[in-house]
Write a protein that holds these residues in place. Structure first.
Motif, PDB file in Angstrom:
ATOM      1  N   GLY A  76       0.810  -1.218   0.000  1.00 31.56           N
ATOM      2  CA  GLY A  76       0.000   0.000   0.000  1.00 31.56           C
ATOM      3  C   GLY A  76       0.839   1.262   0.000  1.00 31.56           C
ATOM      4  N   ARG A  77       0.170   2.358   0.261  1.00 29.58           N
ATOM      5  CA  ARG A  77       0.848   3.652   0.222  1.00 29.58           C
ATOM      6  C   ARG A  77       1.898   3.793   1.321  1.00 29.58           C
ATOM      7  NH1 ARG A  77      -3.337   8.418  -1.670  1.00 29.58           N
ATOM      8  NH2 ARG A  77      -4.562   7.175  -3.121  1.00 29.58           N
ATOM      9  N   GLN A  78       1.752   3.028   2.391  1.00 24.96           N
ATOM     10  CA  GLN A  78       2.786   3.075   3.421  1.00 24.96           C
ATOM     11  C   GLN A  78       4.095   2.503   2.887  1.00 24.96           C
ATOM     12  OE1 GLN A  78       1.305   2.001   7.213  1.00 24.96           O
ATOM     13  NE2 GLN A  78       3.266   2.129   8.257  1.00 24.96           N
ATOM     14  N   ASP A  79       4.007   1.694   1.855  1.00 27.20           N
ATOM     15  CA  ASP A  79       5.201   1.142   1.210  1.00 27.20           C
ATOM     16  C   ASP A  79       5.665   2.009   0.044  1.00 27.20           C
ATOM     17  OD1 ASP A  79       5.023  -1.422   2.718  1.00 27.20           O
ATOM     18  OD2 ASP A  79       3.165  -1.606   1.568  1.00 27.20           O
ATOM     19  N   LEU A  80       4.741   2.628  -0.682  1.00 30.57           N
ATOM     20  CA  LEU A  80       5.060   3.293  -1.945  1.00 30.57           C
ATOM     21  C   LEU A  80       4.736   4.779  -1.968  1.00 30.57           C
ATOM     22  CD1 LEU A  80       3.799   0.588  -4.463  1.00 30.57           C
ATOM     23  CD2 LEU A  80       6.136   1.017  -3.726  1.00 30.57           C
ATOM     24  N   GLY A  81       4.185   5.336  -0.908  1.00 28.31           N
ATOM     25  CA  GLY A  81       3.814   6.743  -0.924  1.00 28.31           C
ATOM     26  C   GLY A  81       2.819   7.020  -2.038  1.00 28.31           C
ATOM     27  N   SER A  82       3.067   8.066  -2.799  1.00 20.95           N
ATOM     28  CA  SER A  82       2.187   8.401  -3.921  1.00 20.95           C
ATOM     29  C   SER A  82       2.677   7.777  -5.228  1.00 20.95           C
ATOM     30  CB  SER A  82       2.112   9.922  -4.087  1.00 20.95           C
ATOM     31  OG  SER A  82       3.404  10.457  -4.336  1.00 20.95           O
ATOM     32  N   GLY A  83       3.681   6.888  -5.126  1.00 22.61           N
ATOM     33  CA  GLY A  83       4.221   6.258  -6.317  1.00 22.61           C
ATOM     34  C   GLY A  83       3.263   5.279  -6.962  1.00 22.61           C
ATOM     35  N   LYS A  84       3.592   4.906  -8.178  1.00 25.42           N
ATOM     36  CA  LYS A  84       2.745   3.992  -8.942  1.00 25.42           C
ATOM     37  C   LYS A  84       3.491   2.690  -9.215  1.00 25.42           C
ATOM     38  CE  LYS A  84       0.334   7.721 -11.374  1.00 25.42           C
ATOM     39  NZ  LYS A  84       0.038   8.320 -12.705  1.00 25.42           N
ATOM     40  N   VAL A  85       2.695   1.617  -9.335  1.00 27.26           N
ATOM     41  CA  VAL A  85       3.235   0.339  -9.776  1.00 27.26           C
ATOM     42  C   VAL A  85       2.537  -0.046 -11.077  1.00 27.26           C
ATOM     43  CG1 VAL A  85       3.897  -0.489  -7.501  1.00 27.26           C
ATOM     44  CG2 VAL A  85       1.577  -0.917  -8.323  1.00 27.26           C
ATOM     45  N   MET A  86       3.283  -0.675 -11.975  1.00 27.72           N
ATOM     46  CA  MET A  86       2.756  -1.110 -13.266  1.00 27.72           C
ATOM     47  C   MET A  86       2.966  -2.613 -13.388  1.00 27.72           C
ATOM     48  SD  MET A  86       4.005   2.139 -13.302  1.00 27.72           S
ATOM     49  CE  MET A  86       5.638   2.240 -14.004  1.00 27.72           C
ATOM     50  N   PRO A  87       1.890  -3.388 -13.420  1.00 28.83           N
ATOM     51  CA  PRO A  87       2.040  -4.848 -13.500  1.00 28.83           C
ATOM     52  C   PRO A  87       2.801  -5.276 -14.749  1.00 28.83           C
ATOM     53  CG  PRO A  87      -0.232  -4.233 -12.980  1.00 28.83           C
ATOM     54  CD  PRO A  87       0.473  -2.973 -13.372  1.00 28.83           C
ATOM     55  N   ILE A  88       3.684  -6.257 -14.595  1.00 30.12           N
ATOM     56  CA  ILE A  88       4.381  -6.819 -15.743  1.00 30.12           C
ATOM     57  C   ILE A  88       3.394  -7.566 -16.641  1.00 30.12           C
ATOM     58  CG2 ILE A  88       6.167  -8.449 -16.463  1.00 30.12           C
ATOM     59  CD1 ILE A  88       7.230  -5.854 -15.247  1.00 30.12           C
ATOM     60  N   ASP A  89       2.431  -8.239 -16.037  1.00 29.12           N
ATOM     61  CA  ASP A  89       1.380  -8.926 -16.786  1.00 29.12           C
ATOM     62  C   ASP A  89       0.418  -7.876 -17.339  1.00 29.12           C
ATOM     63  OD1 ASP A  89      -0.844 -10.328 -17.688  1.00 29.12           O
ATOM     64  OD2 ASP A  89      -0.838 -11.741 -16.009  1.00 29.12           O
ATOM     65  N   PRO A  90       0.326  -7.720 -18.674  1.00 27.00           N
ATOM     66  CA  PRO A  90      -0.557  -6.690 -19.231  1.00 27.00           C
ATOM     67  C   PRO A  90      -2.039  -6.957 -19.003  1.00 27.00           C
ATOM     68  CG  PRO A  90       0.302  -8.105 -20.972  1.00 27.00           C
ATOM     69  CD  PRO A  90       1.026  -8.492 -19.719  1.00 27.00           C
ATOM     70  N   GLY A  91      -2.367  -8.169 -18.562  1.00 26.76           N
ATOM     71  CA  GLY A  91      -3.764  -8.491 -18.291  1.00 26.76           C
ATOM     72  C   GLY A  91      -4.213  -8.111 -16.894  1.00 26.76           C
ATOM     73  N   ILE A  92      -3.310  -7.520 -16.106  1.00 31.48           N
ATOM     74  CA  ILE A  92      -3.633  -7.085 -14.745  1.00 31.48           C
ATOM     75  C   ILE A  92      -3.660  -5.565 -14.710  1.00 31.48           C
ATOM     76  CG2 ILE A  92      -2.871  -7.066 -12.338  1.00 31.48           C
ATOM     77  CD1 ILE A  92      -1.524  -9.748 -12.836  1.00 31.48           C
ATOM     78  N   GLU A  93      -4.629  -5.008 -14.031  1.00 26.01           N
ATOM     79  CA  GLU A  93      -4.763  -3.555 -13.934  1.00 26.01           C
ATOM     80  C   GLU A  93      -4.897  -3.147 -12.474  1.00 26.01           C
ATOM     81  OE1 GLU A  93      -7.806   0.006 -15.388  1.00 26.01           O
ATOM     82  OE2 GLU A  93      -7.914  -1.985 -16.306  1.00 26.01           O
ATOM     83  N   VAL A  94      -4.209  -2.067 -12.083  1.00 27.07           N
ATOM     84  CA  VAL A  94      -4.331  -1.539 -10.725  1.00 27.07           C
ATOM     85  C   VAL A  94      -5.621  -0.726 -10.631  1.00 27.07           C
ATOM     86  CG1 VAL A  94      -3.313  -0.054  -8.970  1.00 27.07           C
ATOM     87  CG2 VAL A  94      -1.831  -1.482 -10.412  1.00 27.07           C
ATOM     88  N   VAL A  95      -6.507  -1.128  -9.712  1.00 31.70           N
ATOM     89  CA  VAL A  95      -7.773  -0.421  -9.499  1.00 31.70           C
ATOM     90  C   VAL A  95      -7.586   0.723  -8.509  1.00 31.70           C
ATOM     91  CG1 VAL A  95     -10.140  -0.643  -8.627  1.00 31.70           C
ATOM     92  CG2 VAL A  95      -9.145  -2.453 -10.060  1.00 31.70           C
ATOM     93  N   GLY A  96      -6.845   0.466  -7.443  1.00 31.13           N
ATOM     94  CA  GLY A  96      -6.629   1.504  -6.437  1.00 31.13           C
ATOM     95  C   GLY A  96      -5.724   1.012  -5.328  1.00 31.13           C
ATOM     96  N   MET A  97      -5.309   1.953  -4.499  1.00 29.42           N
ATOM     97  CA  MET A  97      -4.380   1.639  -3.421  1.00 29.42           C
ATOM     98  C   MET A  97      -4.772   2.415  -2.179  1.00 29.42           C
ATOM     99  SD  MET A  97      -0.197   2.114  -3.435  1.00 29.42           S
ATOM    100  CE  MET A  97       0.009   1.016  -4.838  1.00 29.42           C
ATOM    101  N   THR A  98      -4.779   1.724  -1.035  1.00 29.10           N
ATOM    102  CA  THR A  98      -4.971   2.385   0.256  1.00 29.10           C
ATOM    103  C   THR A  98      -3.677   2.245   1.045  1.00 29.10           C
ATOM    104  OG1 THR A  98      -5.913   0.376   1.251  1.00 29.10           O
ATOM    105  CG2 THR A  98      -7.447   1.940   0.197  1.00 29.10           C
ATOM    106  N   SER A  99      -3.711   2.530   2.329  1.00 30.03           N
ATOM    107  CA  SER A  99      -2.459   2.556   3.077  1.00 30.03           C
ATOM    108  C   SER A  99      -1.750   1.205   3.107  1.00 30.03           C
ATOM    109  CB  SER A  99      -2.711   3.051   4.504  1.00 30.03           C
ATOM    110  OG  SER A  99      -3.696   2.257   5.138  1.00 30.03           O
ATOM    111  N   ASP A 100      -2.524   0.109   3.136  1.00 32.93           N
ATOM    112  CA  ASP A 100      -1.906  -1.202   3.281  1.00 32.93           C
ATOM    113  C   ASP A 100      -2.366  -2.226   2.250  1.00 32.93           C
ATOM    114  OD1 ASP A 100      -0.536  -0.645   5.903  1.00 32.93           O
ATOM    115  OD2 ASP A 100      -2.612  -0.275   6.471  1.00 32.93           O
ATOM    116  N   HIS A 101      -3.234  -1.829   1.334  1.00 33.28           N
ATOM    117  CA  HIS A 101      -3.780  -2.765   0.352  1.00 33.28           C
ATOM    118  C   HIS A 101      -3.731  -2.154  -1.043  1.00 33.28           C
ATOM    119  CE1 HIS A 101      -5.693  -3.763   4.208  1.00 33.28           C
ATOM    120  NE2 HIS A 101      -5.860  -5.006   3.757  1.00 33.28           N
ATOM    121  N   THR A 102      -3.479  -2.999  -2.036  1.00 32.20           N
ATOM    122  CA  THR A 102      -3.593  -2.607  -3.440  1.00 32.20           C
ATOM    123  C   THR A 102      -4.574  -3.552  -4.117  1.00 32.20           C
ATOM    124  OG1 THR A 102      -1.342  -1.727  -3.539  1.00 32.20           O
ATOM    125  CG2 THR A 102      -2.373  -2.310  -5.633  1.00 32.20           C
ATOM    126  N   VAL A 103      -5.573  -2.976  -4.775  1.00 30.95           N
ATOM    127  CA  VAL A 103      -6.619  -3.760  -5.424  1.00 30.95           C
ATOM    128  C   VAL A 103      -6.347  -3.839  -6.918  1.00 30.95           C
ATOM    129  CG1 VAL A 103      -9.096  -3.945  -5.863  1.00 30.95           C
ATOM    130  CG2 VAL A 103      -8.290  -3.066  -3.657  1.00 30.95           C
TER     131      VAL A 103
END
Length: 365
Positions: A298-325
Motif C-alpha cells: 500500500g501507500r505506506q510502502d510506496l507513498g504516492s508512487g505507482k506500480v505497473m504490472p508486468i502482466d498486461p492483463g492485470i490492472e491496478v484499481v486503487g491503493m490504500t495505506s496497506d492494500h492494493t486492489v
C-alpha cells in the motif's frame, strides 16, 4: 552475487539489478559525452545505495550526487572516493558535516554559503559552490538580476570557491529545459566567470535535459558542463515522456508483492459514497462483477508512487495505506492467495520503496 536486507519474510520485496544500472549508465554517459557533457550519477532514488553508486561510476559518471547528506556520508564510509555533490542546500544544523565531507554544493542562499565558509575554515577545507539560478521551475535558485550581488559576496568568502552556475528544471512547476534556456545559462556564466582562478563549469540540469540531447538540440556551450542524472539511468526512460531511452533497460528494478485475497466482486461501491481514506473522490469504472485480487502492499510502502504490472492483463484499481486492489480478469495465469506478482515502478514508487522499512531489498551485483 545476490544480497538482501529488510523485512524478515521479504514480501513485498524490491529486486535491484546493479549490472543493468551499469549498462544504463554507459548508454547515458556515451550520448552525453558526444554532446560535450559529463555526468554526475544521482543516487537519491535508491537511498544512496553504494552498490548503485559503484555501478554508475563503473559506467562512466565523474562523481556521485545526492540531496541527502546522510546518503553521501554512507557512500563515503563505504569506501567510495569519487567527488560527492550535495544537491540540496543544507540546513544550518548540517553545515559542519557538509564542510567535512562534501566536495561540491549546489546552493542558492547567501546565508548558507556564509555559514559554510566559517565551517570550512575550521575544517581546513575548501568547498566548491555552484550557484543555482532560477530559470522558471520556481523551486531553488537565485533570480538572474540578483546573481551578480550574490556572486560578488560569495567569491570573497574564505573556504569557498565558486565553481560556476547551475539550474534545476521540471521538478516543481514542470518547466521544461530548452535550448534557448541552456544558451542563456551559458551566457550568464560567460558574463560572470571570466578572470576566475579556475575555469567555471555549468551544472546544466537533471534527467529532464536529456531530451534535448537525444533530439540533437543541445546548444554548444563554451564552458565545461555536466548533467545530474538519476531517474533516466535508474529507470531507463525519458522523464518527460516516459519512453525508453536507446540502449537502456527498464528492468533494473522489479517489485514483488503477494496476493492475500482473490475473489469475484462488484466493481461499483454499494450505497452512498464520499471521500476515501485519503480525501479523494473516486469515480470507479463499471466493470460489472469481476475478478479482483488484493496485494499486501500500500501507500505506506510506496507513498504516492505507482506500480505497473508486468502482466498486461492485470490492472491496478486503487491503493490504500496497506492494500492494493487489482483487476485480474485478463491475467495470463491463475492468481490466488500466496501468488507473488511482479511490477515496475515509477520514480516516486522507487523512492518510497527504497526508503520503506517494510519493503525488503535484494541486490543483484
Amino acid at each position: 552475487m545476490v544480497r538482501s536486507w529488510g523485512v524478515k519474510d521479504e514480501v513485498p520485496k524490491l529486486l535491484v539489478d546493479a549490472h543493468l544500472i551499469y549498462q544504463n549508465t554507459m548508454a547515458v554517459v556515451d550520448v552525453c559525452r558526444k554532446a560535450g557533457l559529463e555526468v554526475f550519477g544521482v543516487t537519491k532514488g535508491v537511498g544512496g545505495l553504494p552498490t548503485v553508486a559503484r555501478a554508475m561510476l563503473a559506467g562512466g559518471v565523474v562523481g556521485i550526487a545526492d540531496s541527502r547528506l546522510a546518503n553521501l556520508e554512507r557512500l563515503r564510509s563505504s569506501g567510495i572516493g569519487a567527488p560527492l555533490m550535495l544537491l540540496r542546500s543544507p540546513t544550518m544544523g548540517e553545515i559542519s558535516r557538509v564542510a567535512a565531507l562534501v566536495d561540491i554544493l549546489l546552493c542558492s542562499s547567501l546565508p548558507t554559503i556564509n555559514a559554510l565558509s566559517k565551517a570550512a575554515i575550521k575544517q581546513r577545507r575548501e568547498v566548491q559552490a555552484i550557484l543555482m539560478v532560477e530559470m522558471g521551475d520556481r523551486r531553488e535558485g537565485i533570480m538572474p538580476d540578483e546573481l551578480g550581488d550574490v556572486l560578488g559576496t560569495a567569491e570573497k568568502l574564505p573556504g569557498i570557491r565558486v565553481r560556476g552556475l547551475g539550474t534545476n528544471l521540471a521538478c516543481l512547476a514542470g518547466a521544461m529545459p530548452t535550448a534557448s534556456g541552456m544558451t542563456y545559462l551559458g551566457d550568464l556564466a560567460n558574463e560572470l566567470g571570466p578572470g576566475k582562478a579556475a575555469p567555471w563549469t555549468i551544472s546544466a540540469g537533471n534527467s529532464s535535459a536529456l531530451g534535448l540531447i537525444y533530439e540533437g538540440k543541445w546548444p554548444n556551450l563554451s564552458l565545461p558542463a555536466h548533467l545530474r542524472i538519476g531517474e533516466s539511468i535508474l529507470l531507463g526512460w525519458d522523464v518527460m515522456t516516459k519512453k525508453p531511452l536507446p540502449g537502456t533497460s527498464q528492468a533494473a528494478f522489479r517489485l514483488f508483492a503477494e496476493v492475500i485475497e482473490a475473489a469475484r466482486k462488484p466493481s461499483l461501491p454499494g450505497g452512498p459514497t464520499g471521500c476515501n481514506a485519503f480525501d479523494e473522490e473516486i469515480q470507479p469504472l463499471d466493470r460489472g462483477t469481476h475478478r479482483r485480487a488484493i496485494l499486501a502492499l500500500g501507500r505506506q510502502d510506496l507513498g504516492s508512487g505507482k506500480v505497473m504490472p508486468i502482466d498486461p492483463g492485470i490492472e491496478v484499481v486503487g491503493m490504500t495505506s496497506d492494500h492494493t486492489v487489482l483487476a485480474i480478469d485478463e491475467a495470463k495465469s491463475a492468481i490466488r492467495p500466496g501468488t507473488q506478482l511482479e511490477f515496475r515502478l515509477d520514480y516516486g514508487g522507487l523512492l518510497a520503496a527504497m526508503t520503506s522499512p517494510y519493503v525488503g531489498k535484494i541486490i543483484k551485483d
